[in-house]
Write an enzyme that holds these catalytic residues in place. Structure first.
Site, PDB file in Angstrom:
ATOM      1  N   SER A 143      37.552 -50.537  14.934  1.00  0.00           N
ATOM      2  CA  SER A 143      36.132 -50.228  15.152  1.00  0.00           C
ATOM      3  C   SER A 143      35.522 -51.436  15.839  1.00  0.00           C
ATOM      4  O   SER A 143      36.083 -52.543  15.774  1.00  0.00           O
ATOM      5  CB  SER A 143      35.456 -50.010  13.790  1.00  0.00           C
ATOM      6  OG  SER A 143      34.050 -50.047  13.910  1.00  0.00           O
ATOM      7  N   TYR A 156      34.127 -52.512   4.555  1.00  0.00           N
ATOM      8  CA  TYR A 156      34.547 -51.693   5.708  1.00  0.00           C
ATOM      9  C   TYR A 156      34.774 -52.576   6.937  1.00  0.00           C
ATOM     10  O   TYR A 156      35.808 -52.481   7.612  1.00  0.00           O
ATOM     11  CB  TYR A 156      33.503 -50.609   6.004  1.00  0.00           C
ATOM     12  CG  TYR A 156      33.847 -49.811   7.249  1.00  0.00           C
ATOM     13  CD1 TYR A 156      34.920 -48.915   7.233  1.00  0.00           C
ATOM     14  CD2 TYR A 156      33.146 -49.978   8.443  1.00  0.00           C
ATOM     15  CE1 TYR A 156      35.266 -48.203   8.383  1.00  0.00           C
ATOM     16  CE2 TYR A 156      33.473 -49.277   9.587  1.00  0.00           C
ATOM     17  CZ  TYR A 156      34.539 -48.385   9.551  1.00  0.00           C
ATOM     18  OH  TYR A 156      34.883 -47.688  10.679  1.00  0.00           O
TER      19      TYR A 156
HETATM   20  N1  NAP Z   1      32.603 -42.258  13.910  1.00  0.00           N
HETATM   21  C1  NAP Z   1      32.338 -43.547  14.080  1.00  0.00           C
HETATM   22  O1  NAP Z   1      31.189 -43.939  14.325  1.00  0.00           O
HETATM   23  C2  NAP Z   1      33.460 -44.553  14.018  1.00  0.00           C
HETATM   24  C3  NAP Z   1      33.249 -45.818  14.600  1.00  0.00           C
HETATM   25  C4  NAP Z   1      34.273 -46.744  14.559  1.00  0.00           C
HETATM   26  C5  NAP Z   1      35.481 -46.440  13.965  1.00  0.00           C
HETATM   27  N2  NAP Z   1      35.657 -45.204  13.400  1.00  0.00           N
HETATM   28  C6  NAP Z   1      36.952 -44.937  12.758  1.00  0.00           C
HETATM   29  O2  NAP Z   1      37.508 -43.767  13.326  1.00  0.00           O
HETATM   30  C7  NAP Z   1      38.423 -43.187  12.398  1.00  0.00           C
HETATM   31  C8  NAP Z   1      38.194 -41.693  12.327  1.00  0.00           C
HETATM   32  O3  NAP Z   1      36.917 -41.466  11.754  1.00  0.00           O
HETATM   33  P1  NAP Z   1      35.914 -40.333  12.277  1.00  0.00           P
HETATM   34  O4  NAP Z   1      34.803 -41.020  12.963  1.00  0.00           O
HETATM   35  O5  NAP Z   1      36.643 -39.267  12.986  1.00  0.00           O
HETATM   36  O6  NAP Z   1      35.331 -39.834  10.870  1.00  0.00           O
HETATM   37  P2  NAP Z   1      35.575 -38.481  10.042  1.00  0.00           P
HETATM   38  O7  NAP Z   1      35.116 -37.310  10.846  1.00  0.00           O
HETATM   39  O8  NAP Z   1      34.924 -38.744   8.727  1.00  0.00           O
HETATM   40  O9  NAP Z   1      37.156 -38.407   9.882  1.00  0.00           O
HETATM   41  C9  NAP Z   1      37.860 -39.177   8.959  1.00  0.00           C
HETATM   42  C10 NAP Z   1      39.236 -38.588   8.777  1.00  0.00           C
HETATM   43  O10 NAP Z   1      39.942 -39.396   7.811  1.00  0.00           O
HETATM   44  C11 NAP Z   1      40.480 -38.543   6.820  1.00  0.00           C
HETATM   45  N3  NAP Z   1      40.518 -39.172   5.507  1.00  0.00           N
HETATM   46  C12 NAP Z   1      39.480 -39.707   4.810  1.00  0.00           C
HETATM   47  N4  NAP Z   1      39.893 -40.095   3.594  1.00  0.00           N
HETATM   48  C13 NAP Z   1      41.233 -39.790   3.528  1.00  0.00           C
HETATM   49  C14 NAP Z   1      42.218 -39.940   2.533  1.00  0.00           C
HETATM   50  N5  NAP Z   1      41.911 -40.466   1.339  1.00  0.00           N
HETATM   51  N6  NAP Z   1      43.478 -39.531   2.780  1.00  0.00           N
HETATM   52  C15 NAP Z   1      43.792 -38.963   3.976  1.00  0.00           C
HETATM   53  N7  NAP Z   1      42.899 -38.808   4.965  1.00  0.00           N
HETATM   54  C16 NAP Z   1      41.631 -39.216   4.745  1.00  0.00           C
HETATM   55  C17 NAP Z   1      39.515 -37.351   6.749  1.00  0.00           C
HETATM   56  O11 NAP Z   1      40.204 -36.204   6.253  1.00  0.00           O
HETATM   57  P3  NAP Z   1      40.022 -35.562   4.774  1.00  0.00           P
HETATM   58  O12 NAP Z   1      38.606 -35.807   4.366  1.00  0.00           O
HETATM   59  O13 NAP Z   1      40.364 -34.127   4.982  1.00  0.00           O
HETATM   60  O14 NAP Z   1      41.032 -36.286   3.941  1.00  0.00           O
HETATM   61  C18 NAP Z   1      39.184 -37.168   8.226  1.00  0.00           C
HETATM   62  O15 NAP Z   1      40.144 -36.367   8.846  1.00  0.00           O
HETATM   63  C19 NAP Z   1      38.218 -43.926  11.081  1.00  0.00           C
HETATM   64  O16 NAP Z   1      39.247 -44.870  10.904  1.00  0.00           O
HETATM   65  C20 NAP Z   1      36.886 -44.636  11.273  1.00  0.00           C
HETATM   66  O17 NAP Z   1      36.789 -45.808  10.495  1.00  0.00           O
HETATM   67  C21 NAP Z   1      34.689 -44.258  13.423  1.00  0.00           C
END
Ligand code: NAP
Length: 260
Positions: A143, A156
């Site tokens: 991130s 985080y």
């Molecule tokens: N969106 C942003 O602004 C942003 C910015 C920087 C970095 N990121 C990073 O991008 C990545 C993807 O996030 P996203 O933005 O797509 O958010 P998201 O829509 O909340 O997706 C998160 C994913 O992680 C899975 N997950 C969460 N807890 C889990 C667990 N205990 N075991 C297995 N899977 C789990 C969730 O699936 P289930 O709930 O079905 O388990 C979901 O598929 C993350 O690493 C996040 O830190 C996001």
């Protein structure tokens, strides 16, 4: 069941947000896919969509990767099924907003397990066969939070600094091996991230944000090009670079205000 094929891609966190888009893009490139997350229904719906759109094979592996030993159990399933992983996308992760002193320890522990331990374990488990084949791709999702401490989301931000530091060192260790490890640093992106981090009402989450698709495309392009690290968006790249020049106290005050 479709026949076993070589060269699978495994995407963690494929049930929503950026992970769904990683899966869609890889499927469009012909990769058979292992889809991992907790929400089985979301994974099965996506698997059906990708099988019928691209004729690829899929495996749905439901796993709570924040549980101790979950990454080991998941890898055992991959091994038993004889799936050779050519691309590992360590995307699953979550954040938690609030002061550390008031945080729920169980949730914090789960975050450390998911964002750090599971990502590191899966990377370790996939490497031997990639190195033996002199080919493979690993994309670890960090991130822009990786570039500074984050008062208001202290753990985080620290987990994402770990992902960046670990993966950049690995990229260097793997030079000449045929295996690539790339770090993707998204800035705020449309997904379920803000709701999951209890930040749904914050102004950051309400801005017009880049799509998950855009971010996933950038990450995969960088990985297949062998890049070390990629930051999404010009403003994010400038912010990440300026963190190295601005005094730490000033960085802390600005980040704290942004996260309040
Ligand atoms: N969106 C942003 O602004 C942003 C910015 C920087 C970095 N990121 C990073 O991008 C990545 C993807 O996030 P996203 O933005 O797509 O958010 P998201 O829509 O909340 O997706 C998160 C994913 O992680 C899975 N997950 C969460 N807890 C889990 C667990 N205990 N075991 C297995 N899977 C789990 C969730 O699936 P289930 O709930 O079905 O388990 C979901 O598929 C993350 O690493 C996040 O830190 C996001």
């Amino acid at each position: 069941m479709p026949p076993l094929q070589k060269s699978w891609a495994l995407v963690t966190g494929a049930s929503s947000g950026i992970g769904v888009e990683f899966a869609r893009i890889l499927a469009s490139q012909g990769y058979p896919l292992v889809l991992v997350a907790r929400r089985e229904e979301n994974l099965r719906t996506l698997a059906k969509e990708l099988e019928s759109a691209h004729g690829i094979a899929t495996r749905v592996l439901v796993s709570d990767l924040s549980a101790i030993g979950a990454a080991e159990a998941l890898w055992e399933q991959v091994r038993e099924a004889g799936l050779e992983i050519d691309a590992l996308i360590n995307n699953a992760g979550f954040g938690d907003h609030g002061h550390f002193s008031q945080s729920d320890w169980e949730r914090t522990h789960q975050m450390l397990q998911l964002n750090i331990v599971a990502l590191t374990a899966l990377t370790r488990f996939v490497l031997p066969s990639m190195l033996a084949r002199k080919q493979g791709y690993i994309l670890n999702v960090a991130s822009t939070a990786a570039f500074q401490p984050g008062p208001g989301m202290a753990v985080y931000f620290a987990t994402k600094s770990y992902v960046l530091s670990f993966t950049e060192a690995l990229w260097s260790e793997l030079q000449g091996s045929g295996v690539i490890a790339t770090t993707l640093c998204p800035g705020p992106t449309q997904s379920e991230f803000f709701a999951a981090a209890n930040m749904g009402g914050r102004s950051m989450a309400k801005r017009k944000l880049p799509s998950s698709r855009e971010v996933a495309e950038l990450g995969l392009r960088a990985m297949f090009a062998g890049k070390r690290t990629v930051v999404h968006g010009l403003a994010n790249r400038i912010l990440a670079a300026s963190n190295r020049l601005v005094p730490r106290g000033a960085v802390l005050s600005v980040t704290r205000k942004m996260l309040e």
